[in-house]
Write a protein that holds these residues in place. Structure first.
Motif, mmCIF file in Angstrom:
data_model
loop_
_atom_site.group_PDB
_atom_site.id
_atom_site.type_symbol
_atom_site.label_atom_id
_atom_site.label_comp_id
_atom_site.label_asym_id
_atom_site.label_seq_id
_atom_site.Cartn_x
_atom_site.Cartn_y
_atom_site.Cartn_z
ATOM 1 N N SER A 1 0.159 17.754 -8.553
ATOM 2 C CA SER A 1 -0.262 16.779 -7.620
ATOM 3 C C SER A 1 -0.475 15.375 -8.170
ATOM 4 N N VAL A 2 -1.217 15.345 -9.072
ATOM 5 C CA VAL A 2 -1.736 14.052 -9.821
ATOM 6 C C VAL A 2 -0.412 13.302 -10.312
ATOM 7 N N ASP A 3 0.538 14.204 -11.019
ATOM 8 C CA ASP A 3 1.588 13.371 -11.803
ATOM 9 C C ASP A 3 2.596 13.044 -10.813
ATOM 10 N N ALA A 4 2.771 13.771 -9.572
ATOM 11 C CA ALA A 4 3.624 13.464 -8.580
ATOM 12 C C ALA A 4 3.130 12.181 -8.196
ATOM 13 N N ASP A 21 -0.977 -1.013 -13.158
ATOM 14 C CA ASP A 21 -1.824 -1.840 -14.037
ATOM 15 C C ASP A 21 -3.223 -1.362 -14.379
ATOM 16 N N GLY A 22 -3.768 -0.353 -13.315
ATOM 17 C CA GLY A 22 -5.012 -0.049 -13.567
ATOM 18 C C GLY A 22 -5.373 1.003 -12.575
ATOM 19 N N ALA A 23 -6.680 1.587 -12.598
ATOM 20 C CA ALA A 23 -7.108 2.757 -11.857
ATOM 21 C C ALA A 23 -8.441 2.883 -11.603
ATOM 22 N N ALA A 24 -8.922 3.430 -10.540
ATOM 23 C CA ALA A 24 -10.313 3.533 -10.195
ATOM 24 C C ALA A 24 -10.381 4.884 -9.558
ATOM 25 N N ASN A 25 -11.030 5.824 -10.566
ATOM 26 C CA ASN A 25 -10.961 7.264 -10.346
ATOM 27 C C ASN A 25 -12.338 7.823 -9.787
ATOM 28 N N ILE A 74 0.786 -1.207 -0.107
ATOM 29 C CA ILE A 74 -0.001 -0.015 0.049
ATOM 30 C C ILE A 74 0.798 1.464 -0.023
ATOM 31 N N LEU A 75 0.400 2.193 -0.672
ATOM 32 C CA LEU A 75 1.071 3.652 -0.670
ATOM 33 C C LEU A 75 0.061 4.551 -0.692
ATOM 34 N N THR A 76 -0.053 5.526 0.302
ATOM 35 C CA THR A 76 -0.852 6.542 0.339
ATOM 36 C C THR A 76 -0.258 7.957 0.042
ATOM 37 N N THR A 77 -1.059 8.802 -0.723
ATOM 38 C CA THR A 77 -0.553 10.177 -0.828
ATOM 39 C C THR A 77 -1.665 11.170 -0.867
ATOM 40 N N THR A 78 -1.348 12.244 -0.228
ATOM 41 C CA THR A 78 -2.385 13.310 -0.291
ATOM 42 C C THR A 78 -2.328 14.173 -1.521
ATOM 43 N N VAL A 79 -3.478 14.157 -2.410
ATOM 44 C CA VAL A 79 -3.333 14.432 -3.621
ATOM 45 C C VAL A 79 -4.583 15.505 -4.038
ATOM 46 N N ASP A 80 -4.522 16.645 -4.648
ATOM 47 C CA ASP A 80 -5.656 17.383 -4.859
ATOM 48 C C ASP A 80 -5.521 17.133 -6.696
ATOM 49 N N VAL A 81 -6.753 16.429 -6.808
ATOM 50 C CA VAL A 81 -7.044 15.968 -8.301
ATOM 51 C C VAL A 81 -6.865 16.946 -9.386
ATOM 52 N N SER A 82 -7.529 18.167 -8.565
ATOM 53 C CA SER A 82 -7.747 19.290 -9.526
ATOM 54 C C SER A 82 -6.372 19.940 -9.963
ATOM 55 N N SER A 83 -5.144 19.545 -9.325
ATOM 56 C CA SER A 83 -3.868 19.743 -9.700
ATOM 57 C C SER A 83 -3.195 19.041 -10.801
ATOM 58 N N ALA A 84 -2.716 19.200 -11.857
ATOM 59 C CA ALA A 84 -1.872 18.337 -12.715
ATOM 60 C C ALA A 84 -0.672 18.087 -11.948
ATOM 61 N N MET A 131 -16.260 21.606 -12.022
ATOM 62 C CA MET A 131 -15.410 21.306 -13.176
ATOM 63 C C MET A 131 -14.211 20.835 -12.899
ATOM 64 N N ARG A 132 -13.591 21.554 -12.220
ATOM 65 C CA ARG A 132 -11.908 21.320 -11.769
ATOM 66 C C ARG A 132 -11.526 19.836 -11.220
ATOM 67 N N VAL A 133 -12.705 19.807 -10.103
ATOM 68 C CA VAL A 133 -12.572 18.082 -9.541
ATOM 69 C C VAL A 133 -13.179 17.119 -10.429
ATOM 70 N N ASN A 134 -14.507 17.327 -10.655
ATOM 71 C CA ASN A 134 -15.213 16.019 -11.237
ATOM 72 C C ASN A 134 -14.687 15.921 -12.719
ATOM 73 N N LEU A 135 -14.437 16.645 -13.393
ATOM 74 C CA LEU A 135 -14.033 16.624 -14.946
ATOM 75 C C LEU A 135 -12.602 16.741 -15.229
ATOM 76 N N THR A 136 -12.221 17.866 -14.846
ATOM 77 C CA THR A 136 -10.713 18.137 -15.113
ATOM 78 C C THR A 136 -10.003 17.320 -14.237
ATOM 79 N N GLY A 137 -10.180 17.207 -13.206
ATOM 80 C CA GLY A 137 -9.206 16.124 -12.221
ATOM 81 C C GLY A 137 -9.295 14.929 -12.560
ATOM 82 N N THR A 138 -10.646 14.226 -13.127
ATOM 83 C CA THR A 138 -10.570 12.867 -13.883
ATOM 84 C C THR A 138 -9.746 12.849 -15.003
ATOM 85 N N MET A 139 -9.666 13.825 -15.891
ATOM 86 C CA MET A 139 -8.846 13.829 -16.985
ATOM 87 C C MET A 139 -7.381 13.837 -16.662
ATOM 88 N N TYR A 140 -6.753 14.722 -15.523
ATOM 89 C CA TYR A 140 -5.433 14.702 -15.098
ATOM 90 C C TYR A 140 -5.293 13.253 -14.668
#
Length: 249
Positions: free
Chosen positions: A67-70, A83-87, A55-65, A113-122
């Motif tokens: 943060s997600v990339d790191a 191998d996979g992801a559940a967003n 397990i790895l845990t990370t505090t992430v703001d999905v509305s920040s590219a 929009m930033r969290v639900n849509l753009t965050g999912t895109m990131y």
């Protein structure tokens, strides 16, 4: 078990995301968990009780590219692959279900929009790159909603953001197949902290027009997410799987 030792990232560790983590852990998956709330991550670690190398845990703001990339980079660094992801991360507004569009606050619209849509895109963008670079193939599941499949009065911003996730999922599935499958679940009224937040905003919630006359559970949605992540759905991509109790048209 097709998910044994698979490395899966999960966003949103309350409600459905936490239920997904439980079910994946029970199948032997290696989990990289992300949430904007450190307490949600701490709770997940306590509940899952996995060995540190699982397990790895990370505090992430999905509305920040950034943060997600790191987070995705840290996942690959720890486990060597993805191998996979559940967003599953998402938010509702302060006036969810009580105010018309003419009263829509610009800042709140932008947040949804930033969290639900753009965050999912990131997340999707970073996960696709990591899967291609490490595992070569995989499966990603996004969270949309019943409100991403039909319009709901007094929910324009949330519904629009979730409609966007549907279009994003269907479009990207055609770009990255056959190596990577991309699907989404569309929950109806599910007993989660987000539903309780809506109840506080709206007071008594309206009766739901479903063939199964009750709220669903996070575990019921998670079962569908796990199905889409695993090899048993190997011929399924670009699909929006409704988990809504048979919501009336």
């Amino acid at each position: 078990m097709s998910l044994q030792n698979k490395v899966i990232t999960i966003t949103g560790l309350s409600g459905i995301g936490l239920a997904v983590a439980h079910q994946l852990a029970s199948q032997g998956a290696l989990l990289s968990l992300a949430d904007i709330s450190p307490s949600a991550l701490t709770n997940a670690v306590t509940q899952l009780n996995l060995p540190p190398d699982h397990i790895l845990t990370t505090t992430v703001d999905v509305s920040s590219a950034a943060s997600v990339d790191a987070w995705i980079a840290a996942t690959v660094e720890k486990f060597g692959r993805l191998d996979g992801a559940a967003n599953m991360a998402g938010v509702i507004g302060r006036k969810h279900g009580v105010d018309p569009l003419e009263n829509q606050d610009d800042a709140e619209w932008d947040l949804l929009m930033r969290v639900n849509l753009t965050g999912t895109m990131y997340c999707l963008r970073a996960q696709i790159k990591a899967i291609r670079a490490t595992a070569g193939k995989g499966s990603i599941v996004n969270a949309t909603s019943i409100q991403g499949l039909r319009g709901f009065a007094l929910h324009a911003a949330y519904s629009a953001s979730k409609h966007g996730v549907v279009g994003l999922t269907r479009s990207v599935a055609k770009e990255v197949g056959p190596e990577i499958r991309v699907n989404a679940v569309a929950p109806g009224s599910i007993q989660t902290p987000l539903l309780e937040q809506a109840r506080v905003i709206q007071g008594e919630l309206s009766a739901i027009p479903t063939a199964i006359p009750r709220n669903g559970t996070a575990d019921e949605v998670a079962q569908s997410v796990v199905f889409l992540l695993g090899d048993t759905s190997s011929y399924t991509t670009g699909t929006i799987l409704s988990v809504d109790g048979g919501w009336d048209p």
